[in-house]
Design a protein around this motif. Structure first.
Motif, PDB file in Angstrom:
ATOM      1  N   ASP A 147      -6.886  -7.380  19.957  1.00 25.61           N
ATOM      2  CA  ASP A 147      -6.012  -7.596  21.115  1.00 25.61           C
ATOM      3  C   ASP A 147      -4.669  -6.910  20.945  1.00 25.61           C
ATOM      4  OD1 ASP A 147      -7.943  -9.049  22.390  1.00 25.61           O
ATOM      5  OD2 ASP A 147      -7.036 -11.016  22.062  1.00 25.61           O
ATOM      6  N   HIS A 148      -4.358  -6.465  19.728  1.00 30.22           N
ATOM      7  CA  HIS A 148      -3.132  -5.709  19.461  1.00 30.22           C
ATOM      8  C   HIS A 148      -3.415  -4.207  19.335  1.00 30.22           C
ATOM      9  CE1 HIS A 148      -1.747  -9.759  18.348  1.00 30.22           C
ATOM     10  NE2 HIS A 148      -0.527  -9.309  18.475  1.00 30.22           N
ATOM     11  N   GLY A 149      -4.615  -3.796  19.659  1.00 34.95           N
ATOM     12  CA  GLY A 149      -4.939  -2.373  19.621  1.00 34.95           C
ATOM     13  C   GLY A 149      -5.421  -1.856  18.281  1.00 34.95           C
ATOM     14  N   ILE A 150      -5.872  -2.770  17.394  1.00 37.39           N
ATOM     15  CA  ILE A 150      -6.339  -2.384  16.060  1.00 37.39           C
ATOM     16  C   ILE A 150      -7.838  -2.643  15.968  1.00 37.39           C
ATOM     17  CG2 ILE A 150      -6.180  -2.877  13.589  1.00 37.39           C
ATOM     18  CD1 ILE A 150      -3.246  -3.718  14.143  1.00 37.39           C
ATOM     19  N   ALA A 200       0.855  -1.187   0.000  1.00 40.61           N
ATOM     20  CA  ALA A 200       0.000   0.000   0.000  1.00 40.61           C
ATOM     21  C   ALA A 200       0.889   1.235   0.000  1.00 40.61           C
ATOM     22  CB  ALA A 200      -0.923   0.004   1.221  1.00 40.61           C
ATOM     23  N   GLY A 201       0.342   2.332  -0.521  1.00 44.40           N
ATOM     24  CA  GLY A 201       1.122   3.561  -0.574  1.00 44.40           C
ATOM     25  C   GLY A 201       1.391   4.146   0.794  1.00 44.40           C
ATOM     26  N   ASP A 202       0.472   3.939   1.732  1.00 46.35           N
ATOM     27  CA  ASP A 202       0.624   4.388   3.113  1.00 46.35           C
ATOM     28  C   ASP A 202       0.266   3.235   4.040  1.00 46.35           C
ATOM     29  OD1 ASP A 202       1.104   7.382   2.802  1.00 46.35           O
ATOM     30  OD2 ASP A 202      -0.773   7.160   1.687  1.00 46.35           O
ATOM     31  N   ARG A 203       0.642   3.359   5.281  1.00 45.14           N
ATOM     32  CA  ARG A 203       0.285   2.340   6.270  1.00 45.14           C
ATOM     33  C   ARG A 203      -1.241   2.250   6.371  1.00 45.14           C
ATOM     34  NH1 ARG A 203       2.738   3.345  12.015  1.00 45.14           N
ATOM     35  NH2 ARG A 203       4.547   2.266  11.135  1.00 45.14           N
ATOM     36  N   PRO A 204      -1.821   1.063   6.159  1.00 46.84           N
ATOM     37  CA  PRO A 204      -3.276   0.929   6.194  1.00 46.84           C
ATOM     38  C   PRO A 204      -3.861   1.271   7.563  1.00 46.84           C
ATOM     39  CG  PRO A 204      -2.280  -0.959   5.107  1.00 46.84           C
ATOM     40  CD  PRO A 204      -1.164  -0.191   5.736  1.00 46.84           C
ATOM     41  N   THR A 205      -5.035   1.886   7.533  1.00 46.06           N
ATOM     42  CA  THR A 205      -5.744   2.219   8.772  1.00 46.06           C
ATOM     43  C   THR A 205      -7.181   1.702   8.767  1.00 46.06           C
ATOM     44  OG1 THR A 205      -6.397   4.378   7.878  1.00 46.06           O
ATOM     45  CG2 THR A 205      -4.356   4.289   9.172  1.00 46.06           C
ATOM     46  N   GLY A 231       2.550  -5.158  14.145  1.00 47.36           N
ATOM     47  CA  GLY A 231       3.684  -4.254  14.262  1.00 47.36           C
ATOM     48  C   GLY A 231       3.897  -3.432  13.007  1.00 47.36           C
ATOM     49  N   SER A 232       3.674  -4.057  11.845  1.00 49.78           N
ATOM     50  CA  SER A 232       3.822  -3.310  10.598  1.00 49.78           C
ATOM     51  C   SER A 232       2.755  -2.223  10.467  1.00 49.78           C
ATOM     52  CB  SER A 232       3.736  -4.267   9.394  1.00 49.78           C
ATOM     53  OG  SER A 232       2.404  -4.653   9.137  1.00 49.78           O
ATOM     54  N   LEU A 233       1.649  -2.412  11.209  1.00 54.61           N
ATOM     55  CA  LEU A 233       0.565  -1.425  11.211  1.00 54.61           C
ATOM     56  C   LEU A 233       0.702  -0.424  12.358  1.00 54.61           C
ATOM     57  CD1 LEU A 233      -2.334  -3.924  10.429  1.00 54.61           C
ATOM     58  CD2 LEU A 233      -1.324  -2.261   8.846  1.00 54.61           C
ATOM     59  N   GLY A 234       1.830  -0.520  13.062  1.00 55.97           N
ATOM     60  CA  GLY A 234       2.126   0.449  14.120  1.00 55.97           C
ATOM     61  C   GLY A 234       1.513   0.133  15.463  1.00 55.97           C
ATOM     62  N   LYS A 235       1.068  -1.118  15.669  1.00 58.16           N
ATOM     63  CA  LYS A 235       0.419  -1.483  16.919  1.00 58.16           C
ATOM     64  C   LYS A 235       1.077  -2.712  17.533  1.00 58.16           C
ATOM     65  CE  LYS A 235      -2.835   1.677  16.666  1.00 58.16           C
ATOM     66  NZ  LYS A 235      -3.026   2.743  17.694  1.00 58.16           N
ATOM     67  N   GLY A 236       0.755  -2.972  18.803  1.00 58.71           N
ATOM     68  CA  GLY A 236       1.313  -4.130  19.477  1.00 58.71           C
ATOM     69  C   GLY A 236       0.497  -4.507  20.685  1.00 58.71           C
ATOM     70  N   GLU A 237       0.824  -5.653  21.265  1.00 61.47           N
ATOM     71  CA  GLU A 237       0.103  -6.101  22.449  1.00 61.47           C
ATOM     72  C   GLU A 237       0.501  -5.282  23.674  1.00 61.47           C
ATOM     73  OE1 GLU A 237      -0.820 -10.658  22.300  1.00 61.47           O
ATOM     74  OE2 GLU A 237       1.207 -10.365  21.535  1.00 61.47           O
ATOM     75  N   PRO A 238      -0.360  -5.252  24.704  1.00 63.68           N
ATOM     76  CA  PRO A 238      -0.056  -4.471  25.909  1.00 63.68           C
ATOM     77  C   PRO A 238       1.218  -4.954  26.585  1.00 63.68           C
ATOM     78  CG  PRO A 238      -2.349  -5.191  25.889  1.00 63.68           C
ATOM     79  CD  PRO A 238      -1.664  -5.915  24.780  1.00 63.68           C
ATOM     80  N   LEU A 239       1.895  -4.032  27.247  1.00 67.19           N
ATOM     81  CA  LEU A 239       3.061  -4.399  28.039  1.00 67.19           C
ATOM     82  C   LEU A 239       2.629  -5.399  29.111  1.00 67.19           C
ATOM     83  CD1 LEU A 239       4.720  -0.878  28.531  1.00 67.19           C
ATOM     84  CD2 LEU A 239       5.476  -2.725  27.018  1.00 67.19           C
ATOM     85  N   GLY A 240       3.430  -6.393  29.311  1.00 63.70           N
ATOM     86  CA  GLY A 240       3.106  -7.402  30.307  1.00 63.70           C
ATOM     87  C   GLY A 240       2.421  -8.622  29.745  1.00 63.70           C
TER      88      GLY A 240
END
Length: 294
Positions: free
Chosen positions: A38-41, A19-24, A141-150
């Motif tokens: 669960d990854h914040g998306i 994609a031309g930009d990171r998908p949202t 991660g490629s979409l700029g998100k991740g699972e909660p710390l812990g």
């Protein structure tokens, strides 16, 4: 001026989604959507499989707020236009064979990919549970998100508890199944399901159906299932599986229900540390209680 950064992800079919930009704006198969949540998306739309109906299967949805996310349909009734009306810039799905996009007719998937990038994560027999989890984490991660710390620490602790529970002097026998109807039951072959293989790797005594046809399931009568005499039954809770109330006219189901602890099992659970922590904890607690005679 900000310069846009091209986005790309190599999926488990060996295809590069670009994609031309990171998908949202993401449309996803419901299991994939629950994992992304669960990854914040937050997906903008969900679709089901040929086993689903006109409403989303809550058993597959994890913690998704289903009332707030548009459900686009399932199976043969799912037309590419319905998916494209949600204006996605990425479709996230799963694949069992490393080729087909699960939940979409091949023609629908082909038409869809002519308009929007599609990323499919493999969740089938060749994948370990941790590998499936990490592939979804890499996509998030490629979409700029991740699972909660812990989350990793909590999963490690749950796995330790499961190993301790399963490694005791009394090892309850566990049978995973999907109720078909009053005559038939589908017994899961543990090696075909990443979550069941993970249980076995942590020491849980999973019962293996007799050899025969069916790569993922062995379809038999209820008498054969009851004859395996499990102590714990992991019973498919998806909407396409028969409910216990529909089966109680059968003496063999009644014998299973009387002799074993029944636990809900979702063969299409979210592939996240959060979801796997819950699953391992539930099984560990039950194994410990049954082993203690509870």
């Amino acid at each position: 001026m900000e310069q846009s950064t091209p986005w790309e992800f190599s999926d488990d079919r060996g295809r590069l989604a670009v994609a031309g930009d990171r998908p949202t704006r993401i449309v996803s198969y419901i299991q994939a959507g629950a994992t992304l949540w669960d990854h914040g998306i937050r997906p903008v739309g969900l679709f089901g499989s040929q086993h689903d109906g006109s409403a989303p299967d809550a058993a597959k949805a994890g913690e998704l707020p289903l009332a707030e996310i548009r459900y686009l349909g399932s199976g043969r009734a799912l037309h590419p236009d319905a998916l494209l009306e949600a204006e996605p810039d990425l479709v996230v799905a799963v694949t069992y064979d490393g080729e087909q996009v699960y939940g979409l007719e091949p023609k629908t998937a082909l038409e869809l990919e002519a308009h929007v990038p599609v990323a499919a994560i493999a969740v089938g027999p060749g994948r370990g549970l941790a590998e499936v989890r990490e592939r979804f984490a890499a996509l998030a991660g490629s979409l700029g998100k991740g699972e909660p710390l812990g989350a990793a620490r909590e999963l490690d602790a749950a796995e330790d508890v499961l190993r301790q529970a399963a490694g005791g002097p009394v090892r309850p026998r566990v049978l995973a199944l999907s109720p078909g109807d009053r005559e038939r039951v589908h017994l899961a072959r543990p090696g075909a399901w990443p979550d069941l293989r993970a249980l076995a790797e942590h020491g849980v005594d999973l019962l293996e159906p007799a050899a025969g046809s069916g790569a993922n399931w062995s379809t038999v009568g209820w008498a054969e299932a009851a004859g395996m005499r499990p102590d714990i039954v992991l019973s498919d809770e998806r909407v396409n599986a028969a409910r216990p109330s529909q089966l109680r006219a059968d003496e063999h189901w009644r014998a299973l229900e009387a002799g074993a602890r029944l636990l809900p099992w979702n063969p299409e659970a979210p592939c996240s540390r959060r979801a796997h922590t819950r699953f391992f904890t539930l099984v560990a607690d039950t194994v410990r209680e049954v082993a203690a005679g509870g």
